[in-house]
Scaffold this active site. Structure first.
Site, PDB file in Angstrom:
ATOM      1  N   ASP A   3      -8.791  -4.772  -6.152  1.00 49.04           N
ATOM      2  CA  ASP A   3      -8.431  -3.810  -5.111  1.00 49.04           C
ATOM      3  C   ASP A   3      -9.268  -2.534  -5.236  1.00 49.04           C
ATOM      4  O   ASP A   3      -9.166  -1.826  -6.237  1.00 49.04           O
ATOM      5  CB  ASP A   3      -6.949  -3.464  -5.241  1.00 49.04           C
ATOM      6  CG  ASP A   3      -6.405  -2.706  -4.042  1.00 49.04           C
ATOM      7  OD1 ASP A   3      -7.206  -2.100  -3.303  1.00 49.04           O
ATOM      8  OD2 ASP A   3      -5.174  -2.717  -3.854  1.00 49.04           O
TER       9      ASP A   3
ATOM     10  N   HIS B 111      -6.967  -5.651  -1.788  1.00 57.09           N
ATOM     11  CA  HIS B 111      -5.862  -4.852  -1.240  1.00 57.09           C
ATOM     12  C   HIS B 111      -5.004  -5.725  -0.342  1.00 57.09           C
ATOM     13  O   HIS B 111      -5.077  -5.674   0.885  1.00 57.09           O
ATOM     14  CB  HIS B 111      -6.425  -3.663  -0.480  1.00 57.09           C
ATOM     15  CG  HIS B 111      -5.426  -2.576  -0.248  1.00 57.09           C
ATOM     16  ND1 HIS B 111      -4.795  -1.923  -1.273  1.00 57.09           N
ATOM     17  CD2 HIS B 111      -4.935  -2.029   0.893  1.00 57.09           C
ATOM     18  CE1 HIS B 111      -3.977  -1.014  -0.783  1.00 57.09           C
ATOM     19  NE2 HIS B 111      -4.029  -1.066   0.534  1.00 57.09           N
TER      20      HIS B 111
ATOM     21  N   SER C  47       0.842  -1.188   0.000  1.00 55.57           N
ATOM     22  CA  SER C  47       0.000   0.000   0.000  1.00 55.57           C
ATOM     23  C   SER C  47       0.884   1.248   0.000  1.00 55.57           C
ATOM     24  O   SER C  47       1.651   1.451  -0.931  1.00 55.57           O
ATOM     25  CB  SER C  47      -0.960  -0.043   1.178  1.00 55.57           C
ATOM     26  OG  SER C  47      -2.005   0.875   1.014  1.00 55.57           O
TER      27      SER C  47
END
Length: 676
Positions: free
Chosen positions: A588, A620, A501
């Site tokens: 995602d 994600h 991320s």
């Protein structure tokens, strides 16, 4: 904002499964025996233990046919455990008890799309019920009470994807009753009678206004107006059972947030606890009265501080008899039993039953018993100074080959992986860390840095990261690398950068903005273009949008657009010189797959080596065990070539996953053979 790009730490919650028997590659120095990937990242034997409110039941997550499911057992006889759910593909990662102790409630999405729906399963009959039978809906828990047994409050965004309407849900019948149509509130606080008392609304300047509610509408003047500076360090926490006191974590008038009690009738506030080093945002509350009994401080390590004599006696007992850090999890309504999680770093975490009346501790389970006795590495907290004088709380793990002394000073340097946390509004902490253990076992030093913008260290530290993506936030990471080189932890030519991320963004930024600093990079679901990232954030993040703009760059202004362009690694992809591995979930909702597609395309157009692995059934991060094992298999062989560390062969790891190698298999050792 309380909404992070990397929620609940994606790297820590990836759940892989099977791997091949270890066969180490050539290594520059002797090290501990190679630990199989599956032993570190595979399904835990048990996790997420909880006591039912009435104390009659224990629940946890455990594998059933290779997939994490909900299990239950009589508290008096845990050996009589049985599985309550039958998920075949995607793991259930948490479950909570209904207030009446008759059901376990859990959420589940589809393929990582984060449209989480709520399900209930009856403890006695095993009957499962879909409690929110909607499509393209994300349920949000709002309130749970020890006093009201037959219902809970939840939020649903099936009317307007941006806002969660508040419903009363009866788990026993599935009945949903609309309490408040939400047209702009970010969140709510209810009292023990499940009356909505406080509503949170985002301000145009990135701050937050809190309103008292009466009959679902604002009542009088705002309860509090919080500016951007305090927005992530000030918020109401919970009411006492009588509804007369509201606890806050509050940084107004100070740097680190304190625990504050506010009299609802008069507005008078009383300081309960504060710490100049770290924010106080969590506490232990009396299950009967709701009064704060202890609070938690997490600076270099986490610790509890008691506020009452009774809790002090309990916490002192636990500190004496449990090795390492511990956290108090669920507690029965009568408060006679607690579940306590113990973490000694160099052993797998364990969960204990603590019976308060008799001061008796009984170990219920070890999360990963296959790691008991393994040569796990110690973690060392450090305070590293940035070039402009900030203190960066960081965590270093060293491989056995570094020959470190008792204080953690290495006898010789080792190649290093800089492991960057997500968020960026999150933090790294002290404790058992699967990624640290895995990488250290492969022969690497591992360094995790709480760069500016990280949470937990006061509002000034967070604000120091405003508009600093790719600049001062990145400088902090480079400063930490320089510290490690100067300390003899590693050498300047043998440092990789890796993260998920925001950590994936930092990886891309590191290779694009400082192209010779890192030997290689591993990016997991990281954004490459900040403008397109902000354009595609999920609609249910609407309330936090202005705070994103103020802290990252405002895409609605020319100045903001220029800043976002300047800080986007995609626009500097041609500068990348070092090997790059990218992992991405196709579904995602936070960092759209286009973020990875576009930088791979840009690098391929310039004939710059990049390896790209996509999982069509993930979002994600990689929740399915086979998928996470597959990516980690590629990653450790990629790192072994880059840093001359050790690796377990890829073997059949990709064959049992859904991995699709979209580009660059030839650049990752063993990957082409594994695909054939």
């Amino acid at each position: 904002m309380k909404r992070y790009l990397l929620s609940a730490a994606v790297l820590a919650t990836m759940l892989p499964a099977h791997a091949q028997s270890p066969s180490p590659a050539a290594a520059p120095a002797a090290d501990a025996p190679l630990i199989e990937r599956a032993k570190i990242f595979g399904n835990p034997s048990k996790t997420g233990g909880r006591l039912s409110p009435d104390g009659k039941w224990l629940s946890w997550m455990a594998p059933r046919d290779g997939v994490l499911n909900v299990w239950v057992a009589p508290a008096a006889d845990p050996s009589k455990a049985r599985a309550l759910t039958e998920e075949k593909t995607r793991p259930i990662r948490t479950a909570i008890w209904s207030p009446d102790s008759k059901q376990l409630l859990y959420i589940q999405d589809k393929g990582g799309d984060e449209n989480f729906l709520l399900y209930g399963v009856d403890v006695v009959s095993g009957k499962q019920t879909s409690l929110t039978p909607f499509e393209k809906t994300r349920v949000r828990p709002i309130a749970y009470s020890n006093k009201v047994k037959d219902r809970v409050l939840i939020g649903l965004n099936n009317r307007d994807a941006r806002w969660h309407d508040v419903y009363s849900l009866e788990p026993a019948t599935g009945k949903l009753t609309l309490l408040l149509q939400n047209d702009g509130y970010a969140g709510f606080i209810a009292d023990e009678q499940l009356n909505l008392r406080v509503a949170e609304k985002a301000r145009a300047d990135g701050g937050t206004t809190y309103f008292r509610l009466k009959d679902g509408k604002p009542d009088g003047e705002p309860l509090a107006d919080v500016g951007l500076e305090d927005a992530q360090t000030t918020a109401p926490l919970t009411f006492t059972a009588d509804g007369k006191t509201l606890y806050w974590t509050d940084s107004r008038g100070r740097d680190t947030s304190a625990l504050v009690a506010q009299e609802v009738a008069t507005g008078k506030t009383t300081l309960v606890a504060q710490d100049a080093r770290a924010d106080i945002s969590s506490a232990l509350y009396d299950p009967k009265t709701g009064a704060a009994q202890a609070y938690s401080v997490d600076y270099l390590k986490q610790d509890y501080v008691a506020l009452t004599p009774a809790l002090k006696a309990d916490l002192d007992f636990l500190k004496k008899h449990i090795k390492g850090q511990f956290t108090v999890g669920s507690r029965t309504e009568s408060d006679d039993q607690w579940l306590v999680s113990a973490d000694s770093v160099t052993a797998p975490p364990a969960t204990w039953l603590y019976e308060r009346n008799t001061k008796r501790l009984t170990q219920l389970y070890v999360s990963r018993p296959e790691l008991e006795g393994a040569a796990l590495a110690q973690m060392y907290p450090h305070e590293i100074k940035s070039r402009d004088g900030l203190t960066l709380v960081s965590y270093l793990t060293l491989p056995k080959s570094a020959n470190a002394d008792a204080a953690g000073k290495p006898g010789k340097p080792a190649p290093m992986v800089l492991l960057v946390h997500g968020g960026p509004w999150g933090r790294d902490g002290y404790g058992y860390n699967g990624y640290h253990q895995w990488l250290a076992n492969r022969g690497y030093a591992v360094l995790s840095v709480n760069f500016r913008g990280s949470t937990g260290f006061g509002k000034r530290f967070i604000s120091a990261g405003d508009l600093q993506w790719g600049r001062k936030m990145q400088d902090d990471l480079v400063d930490a690398v320089d510290w490690a080189v100067q300390r003899g932890v590693t050498t300047a030519d043998k440092v990789a950068i890796m993260g998920g991320s925001y950590g994936g963004y930092a990886t891309l930024a590191g290779l694009a903005f400082t192209p010779t600093t890192f030997a290689c990079g591993v990016d997991i679901v990281g954004p490459s273009n900040l403008f397109t990232l902000l354009k595609t954030i999920p609609p249910y993040w609407e309330a936090g949008k202005q705070q994103f703009y103020k802290r990252m760059g405002d895409p609605t202004t020319e100045e903001g657009q220029a800043l976002l362009k300047e800080r986007s690694p995609l626009n500097f992809a041609a500068n990348i010189q070092r090997p790059l591995l990218i992992g991405q979930g196709a579904n995602d909702p936070r960092v759209n797959i286009a973020e990875s597609d576009q930088i791979v395309e840009a690098m391929a157009a310039k004939h710059i080596p990049v390896t790209y692995v996509v999982f069509p059934d993930e979002g994600h991060g990689f929740a399915r065990p086979v998928n996470n094992i597959a990516f980690n298999a590629v990653a450790e062989n990629f790192l072994a070539k880059c840093l001359n560390g050790r690796a377990e062969p890829i073997g059949k790891a990709l064959k049992t996953s859904t991995a699709q190698v979209k580009h660059g298999a030839e650049f990752a050792p063993g990957l082409q053979d594994a695909l054939e």
